[in-house]
Design a protein around this motif. Sequence first.
Motif, PDB file in Angstrom:
ATOM      1  N   HIS B  99      18.824  70.600  30.411  1.00 51.99           N
ATOM      2  CA  HIS B  99      18.291  71.640  31.291  1.00 51.99           C
ATOM      3  C   HIS B  99      16.968  72.184  30.758  1.00 51.99           C
ATOM      4  O   HIS B  99      16.052  72.467  31.511  1.00 51.99           O
ATOM      5  CB  HIS B  99      19.280  72.796  31.420  1.00 51.99           C
ATOM      6  CG  HIS B  99      20.669  72.348  31.683  1.00 51.99           C
ATOM      7  ND1 HIS B  99      20.972  71.468  32.693  1.00 51.99           N
ATOM      8  CD2 HIS B  99      21.831  72.627  31.065  1.00 51.99           C
ATOM      9  CE1 HIS B  99      22.270  71.248  32.683  1.00 51.99           C
ATOM     10  NE2 HIS B  99      22.804  71.928  31.699  1.00 51.99           N
ATOM     11  N   LEU B 100      16.924  72.329  29.416  1.00 51.38           N
ATOM     12  CA  LEU B 100      15.695  72.853  28.816  1.00 51.38           C
ATOM     13  C   LEU B 100      14.566  71.846  28.966  1.00 51.38           C
ATOM     14  O   LEU B 100      13.426  72.200  29.232  1.00 51.38           O
ATOM     15  CB  LEU B 100      15.933  73.180  27.346  1.00 51.38           C
ATOM     16  CG  LEU B 100      16.888  74.351  27.099  1.00 51.38           C
ATOM     17  CD1 LEU B 100      17.118  74.551  25.615  1.00 51.38           C
ATOM     18  CD2 LEU B 100      16.340  75.625  27.722  1.00 51.38           C
ATOM     19  N   ASP B 102      14.352  69.679  31.356  1.00 48.94           N
ATOM     20  CA  ASP B 102      14.039  69.729  32.783  1.00 48.94           C
ATOM     21  C   ASP B 102      13.140  70.933  33.086  1.00 48.94           C
ATOM     22  O   ASP B 102      12.126  70.816  33.778  1.00 48.94           O
ATOM     23  CB  ASP B 102      15.364  69.835  33.561  1.00 48.94           C
ATOM     24  CG  ASP B 102      15.188  69.639  35.045  1.00 48.94           C
ATOM     25  OD1 ASP B 102      14.551  68.641  35.436  1.00 48.94           O
ATOM     26  OD2 ASP B 102      15.686  70.469  35.820  1.00 48.94           O
ATOM     27  N   ALA B 103      13.512  72.079  32.523  1.00 49.47           N
ATOM     28  CA  ALA B 103      12.727  73.295  32.751  1.00 49.47           C
ATOM     29  C   ALA B 103      11.315  73.114  32.193  1.00 49.47           C
ATOM     30  O   ALA B 103      10.328  73.423  32.864  1.00 49.47           O
ATOM     31  CB  ALA B 103      13.404  74.500  32.104  1.00 49.47           C
ATOM     32  N   ALA B 104      11.223  72.585  30.980  1.00 54.80           N
ATOM     33  CA  ALA B 104       9.919  72.423  30.340  1.00 54.80           C
ATOM     34  C   ALA B 104       9.033  71.485  31.158  1.00 54.80           C
ATOM     35  O   ALA B 104       7.851  71.742  31.391  1.00 54.80           O
ATOM     36  CB  ALA B 104      10.097  71.884  28.926  1.00 54.80           C
ATOM     37  N   LYS B 105       9.633  70.393  31.614  1.00 61.92           N
ATOM     38  CA  LYS B 105       8.882  69.431  32.407  1.00 61.92           C
ATOM     39  C   LYS B 105       8.478  70.042  33.751  1.00 61.92           C
ATOM     40  O   LYS B 105       7.327  69.934  34.174  1.00 61.92           O
ATOM     41  CB  LYS B 105       9.762  68.192  32.631  1.00 61.92           C
ATOM     42  CG  LYS B 105       8.997  66.980  33.070  1.00 61.92           C
ATOM     43  CD  LYS B 105       9.909  65.757  33.078  1.00 61.92           C
ATOM     44  CE  LYS B 105       9.163  64.562  33.631  1.00 61.92           C
ATOM     45  NZ  LYS B 105      10.041  63.414  33.850  1.00 61.92           N
ATOM     46  N   GLY B 106       9.439  70.713  34.377  1.00 66.65           N
ATOM     47  CA  GLY B 106       9.192  71.306  35.689  1.00 66.65           C
ATOM     48  C   GLY B 106       8.141  72.403  35.658  1.00 66.65           C
ATOM     49  O   GLY B 106       7.540  72.726  36.672  1.00 66.65           O
ATOM     50  N   MET B 107       7.932  73.001  34.482  1.00 64.11           N
ATOM     51  CA  MET B 107       6.927  74.059  34.390  1.00 64.11           C
ATOM     52  C   MET B 107       5.544  73.501  34.122  1.00 64.11           C
ATOM     53  O   MET B 107       4.580  74.256  34.068  1.00 64.11           O
ATOM     54  CB  MET B 107       7.308  75.030  33.277  1.00 64.11           C
ATOM     55  CG  MET B 107       8.551  75.809  33.620  1.00 64.11           C
ATOM     56  SD  MET B 107       9.125  76.722  32.219  1.00 64.11           S
ATOM     57  CE  MET B 107       7.890  77.987  32.186  1.00 64.11           C
ATOM     58  N   GLY B 108       5.472  72.199  33.911  1.00 63.17           N
ATOM     59  CA  GLY B 108       4.154  71.601  33.749  1.00 63.17           C
ATOM     60  C   GLY B 108       3.736  71.405  32.299  1.00 63.17           C
ATOM     61  O   GLY B 108       2.556  71.456  31.974  1.00 63.17           O
TER      62      GLY B 108
END
Lengths: 375, 199
Positions: B99-100, B102-108
């Motif tokens: 999840h982390l 994913d979050a890091a990637k999704g934030m750019g």
Amino acid sequence: MIQFRNVSKRYGKKTILDNLTLDIKAGEFVILIGPSGCGKTTTLKTINRLIEPDSGEIIIDGKDITKVDPVKLRRTIGYVIQQIGLFPNMTVEQNIAVVPKLLNYSKEEIDAIVHRLLELVNMPYEENAKKYPSELSGGQQQRIGVLRALAASPPIVLMDEPFGALDPVTRDSLQEEVKKIQKKLGKTIVFVTHDMDEAIRLADTIVFMNDGKVLQVASPEEMLQNPADPIIKSFLGKHMNHENNAANLVASDFMRAKVLTVPKTKKTLECIELMSRRDVSSLIVVEEDDTYLGTVSVDKIRAQGKAGKEIKELVTVESMTVTRNSNAQEAFELLIASPTGYVVVLNDDNTVAGLITKTSMAKAMGEALWGEMTQ
Amino acid sequence: MADLFFLTIEHMVLVLIAIVISTAFGILLGIISYWTPYLDKIILWTVDSLQTIPSLALLSILMIFFGLGNVTLIVGLILYSLLPIVRNTYIGLTGVSPHLKDAAKGMGMSKLQRMFKVELPLSFPLIFSGIKIATVTALSIAVIGVLIGSGGLGYPIYRGIQTMNFSAIIKGTIPVVIMAVIFDFFMSKIEQKLVARGK
């Protein structure tokens, strides 16, 4: 404005998105909903290119997103996930500042953003900014998760079941806050959920998906009134009755249709016998042509009745009556006021349609609230 | 006695040099294994097998290339220390919650930014525990260095063995044991703090 044009995605043989075409208007709160595996999360993740479709194109504000560097694209789109995903090695302040830092905002700007955002959700800077995520409650953590997505003022925010893991009370207040923030800041929010309550509460537009296809795009009101598919109907479940009928319920919805009526020529002893067999304390008396006359109670017959006499002299005519199309609320008020504990419902031709008792009323309201009762 | 003190310091310095270099290489190799799915097995297998070579044999082979002296010992210690560091780095990085990531990637965040801002910091407690194991092991292995002509506490122990002088052996051994215990103790303390913060 986000446009999906014939977007498809397959994993092996399984089709996740099936030629999806969809427009999401700027500034709208759009909810993607549907049964698990319907492709809603995949749809969401194609917007910030965490998932690349096999075919078709996605256009944001006129630009095909495959022409944009995915890392740059993602910095202009907020992203909130169900598992919150705050970085445990960073403080609240650092978490909120992630995207602004990636975009090389100045220290003063970032400072101002963090202060302003924490204020927006009533979490004072002094108390919260230096805390680590593990020191916050689940609800506070997801508040920060939402703020982090908003920090660089992205016009679009993606939310993937953001409140799914929260308790109902926290979820309620966060939903309210997010809706307020969305209205205040004019964001386009694309929000995935499987919870129809949440969808109806938050959405400007609900997109209902199943098997990688869009079944219906409509406002909550419209979807409740005209669900386009049986699956949507079953998903709406309780809301159908509740939202649709509460205002236009009529007396006949609340009544028990099977009632015992007796002609006014019936003899007193027969009536008492009938009442004791049915375990009721009064009967509805009708004229020869079946029109309503009044009621007769067991007490009255005992006190004044003579054996072998017809009951017509004992009939009380003051009993409360409503017509079958009367407003339900009116019937409800009569029932509360009624000394006998029931209200007689009449057809337009004055024949007896049914009886509203406290039991039938409670049952009907239960159904309106929670859907069809088994008993 | 002053001699023994000097040897102890020398011993420690040799080990620390090796550990610093080994940490740098180990983390790098760990990152490469994590990033390149097909390379991970090869790298992990290689550092695994390095560990299985008897220390004396490894040092002898290295002697052919690096000659007698401290350099050979340091290279040997580096190779020995790689396994726990590479392995723990790899396990730490793969173990960061999806999840982390994913979050890091999704934030750019770019791949490098994800590595240095999120994945490495979150894996650091585990990496540090690898460094601790490597350090304590290296302290004892370094004793063999005397056979390839390097300094440290191997010398008094070796002399003790040759002259059948039991007290000389003990005198050389005790500082090694004390150093190992002290390093283990303090590094474990740090490790606990890291783990607690990462929660």
